[in-house]
Design a protein around this motif. Sequence first.
Motif, PDB file in Angstrom:
ATOM      1  N   PRO A   4      30.939  46.585  37.418  1.00  0.00           N
ATOM      2  CA  PRO A   4      29.948  47.109  36.392  1.00  0.00           C
ATOM      3  C   PRO A   4      30.281  48.576  36.112  1.00  0.00           C
ATOM      4  O   PRO A   4      30.761  49.299  36.722  1.00  0.00           O
ATOM      5  N   THR A   5      29.968  48.900  34.665  1.00  0.00           N
ATOM      6  CA  THR A   5      30.378  49.997  34.042  1.00  0.00           C
ATOM      7  C   THR A   5      29.377  50.955  33.360  1.00  0.00           C
ATOM      8  O   THR A   5      28.550  50.067  32.626  1.00  0.00           O
ATOM      9  N   ASP A  32      29.831  45.675  30.996  1.00  0.00           N
ATOM     10  CA  ASP A  32      29.535  47.074  30.665  1.00  0.00           C
ATOM     11  C   ASP A  32      27.998  47.328  30.040  1.00  0.00           C
ATOM     12  O   ASP A  32      27.934  46.015  29.250  1.00  0.00           O
ATOM     13  N   ASP A  33      27.397  48.107  30.355  1.00  0.00           N
ATOM     14  CA  ASP A  33      26.050  48.433  29.799  1.00  0.00           C
ATOM     15  C   ASP A  33      25.914  49.153  28.527  1.00  0.00           C
ATOM     16  O   ASP A  33      25.073  50.335  28.522  1.00  0.00           O
ATOM     17  N   ASN A  34      26.587  48.830  27.636  1.00  0.00           N
ATOM     18  CA  ASN A  34      26.647  49.437  26.372  1.00  0.00           C
ATOM     19  C   ASN A  34      26.933  50.893  26.372  1.00  0.00           C
ATOM     20  O   ASN A  34      26.114  51.766  25.917  1.00  0.00           O
ATOM     21  N   SER A  35      28.075  51.047  27.295  1.00  0.00           N
ATOM     22  CA  SER A  35      28.270  52.881  27.485  1.00  0.00           C
ATOM     23  C   SER A  35      28.676  53.569  25.934  1.00  0.00           C
ATOM     24  O   SER A  35      29.340  52.981  25.379  1.00  0.00           O
ATOM     25  N   PRO A  36      27.707  54.737  25.983  1.00  0.00           N
ATOM     26  CA  PRO A  36      28.107  55.346  24.791  1.00  0.00           C
ATOM     27  C   PRO A  36      29.535  56.214  24.433  1.00  0.00           C
ATOM     28  O   PRO A  36      29.690  56.690  23.542  1.00  0.00           O
ATOM     29  N   ASP A  37      30.223  56.127  25.924  1.00  0.00           N
ATOM     30  CA  ASP A  37      31.471  56.851  25.851  1.00  0.00           C
ATOM     31  C   ASP A  37      32.670  55.963  25.246  1.00  0.00           C
ATOM     32  O   ASP A  37      33.749  56.293  25.638  1.00  0.00           O
ATOM     33  N   VAL A  82      35.382  32.382  44.764  1.00  0.00           N
ATOM     34  CA  VAL A  82      35.044  33.648  45.429  1.00  0.00           C
ATOM     35  C   VAL A  82      34.820  34.712  44.226  1.00  0.00           C
ATOM     36  O   VAL A  82      35.519  34.794  43.321  1.00  0.00           O
ATOM     37  N   VAL A  83      33.600  35.268  44.493  1.00  0.00           N
ATOM     38  CA  VAL A  83      33.001  36.502  43.740  1.00  0.00           C
ATOM     39  C   VAL A  83      32.991  37.665  44.248  1.00  0.00           C
ATOM     40  O   VAL A  83      32.283  37.881  45.504  1.00  0.00           O
ATOM     41  N   GLY A  84      33.389  38.796  43.905  1.00  0.00           N
ATOM     42  CA  GLY A  84      33.290  40.104  44.333  1.00  0.00           C
ATOM     43  C   GLY A  84      32.949  41.118  43.605  1.00  0.00           C
ATOM     44  O   GLY A  84      32.463  41.027  42.293  1.00  0.00           O
ATOM     45  N   GLU A  85      32.626  42.203  44.175  1.00  0.00           N
ATOM     46  CA  GLU A  85      32.037  43.409  43.427  1.00  0.00           C
ATOM     47  C   GLU A  85      32.618  44.756  43.936  1.00  0.00           C
ATOM     48  O   GLU A  85      33.047  44.814  45.066  1.00  0.00           O
ATOM     49  N   MET A  86      32.932  45.698  43.147  1.00  0.00           N
ATOM     50  CA  MET A  86      33.513  47.112  43.399  1.00  0.00           C
ATOM     51  C   MET A  86      32.812  47.876  42.332  1.00  0.00           C
ATOM     52  O   MET A  86      32.708  47.799  41.123  1.00  0.00           O
ATOM     53  N   ASP A  87      33.025  49.266  42.623  1.00  0.00           N
ATOM     54  CA  ASP A  87      32.403  50.354  41.909  1.00  0.00           C
ATOM     55  C   ASP A  87      33.683  50.463  40.911  1.00  0.00           C
ATOM     56  O   ASP A  87      34.919  50.498  41.402  1.00  0.00           O
ATOM     57  N   ALA A  88      33.442  51.197  39.783  1.00  0.00           N
ATOM     58  CA  ALA A  88      34.475  51.420  38.837  1.00  0.00           C
ATOM     59  C   ALA A  88      35.087  52.789  38.744  1.00  0.00           C
ATOM     60  O   ALA A  88      35.915  53.280  38.087  1.00  0.00           O
ATOM     61  N   ASP A  89      34.268  53.710  39.900  1.00  0.00           N
ATOM     62  CA  ASP A  89      34.759  55.064  39.602  1.00  0.00           C
ATOM     63  C   ASP A  89      36.015  55.296  40.840  1.00  0.00           C
ATOM     64  O   ASP A  89      36.341  56.454  40.824  1.00  0.00           O
ATOM     65  N   GLY A  90      36.468  54.162  41.653  1.00  0.00           N
ATOM     66  CA  GLY A  90      37.729  54.736  42.367  1.00  0.00           C
ATOM     67  C   GLY A  90      37.347  54.512  43.755  1.00  0.00           C
ATOM     68  O   GLY A  90      38.080  54.564  44.815  1.00  0.00           O
TER      69      GLY A  90
END
Length: 244
Positions: A4-5, A32-37, A82-90
């Motif tokens: 997610p971003t 992506d949640d419509n990121s303004p950047d 198989v479905v995974g999840e991880m943060d986008a920030d490293g």
Amino acid sequence: MCVPTYNEADNLAWLVGRLRAAEPAVHVLVVDDNSPDGTGALADELAAADDAIHVLHRTEKGGLGAAYLAGFRWALDAGYDVVGEMDADGSHQPEQLHRLLEALVEGGGADLVIGSRYVPGGSVVNWPKRREAISRGGNLYVRLLLGIAVRDATAGYRVFRRTALEKIDLDSVESTGYVFQTDLVTRCLRAGLTVREVPIEFVERVRGDSKMSGAVATESLRRITRWGLRERREQLHRALRRGR
């Protein structure tokens, strides 16, 4: 892997490149949640250059849990086992993903594997002592109140079997913030599924801003308290019924 971003333009290409290099067979879904950047547009560029990268655009910032739910539904509809999840920030290192994937099949297999900071061998890098203390204290509170043994129920580095996500009824999940992580692991345990934790090194982000806030933490605590009290009432009622 669902990633997610929201305003992660500085991190996305760097993270996805590492993930694709570390695990070439793993597909990536950027939610992506419509990121303004411009994160969403960058994700589209990455997807155009690599068939294993996909993008799901949402129209608003609806919370971490809501983004993951959308990503999970997309992955299930697409037929992934198989479905995974991880943060986008490293903070979740792609180079350690193999630990989670291996634990999914070793020893008879698991339904959910969590990359844990707080089991032996796990660690946190570059967090202030106060923040780590709050995180550890929150997880202790979860264990005591909800009656579960998971050491890092708030962790966001995970892999699920498809069958696990289908069994826990995603349509009934209402949590949208960071409490979503605790919600899903509790649902898995209540459903009799096998949950394992493997140690990871969690590294604090070096670029961009954290999405955690006091309001988010308060919402998580409030929901967990409500769930715990409800569970204790149900346990008492079950005990009284058995005693009759």
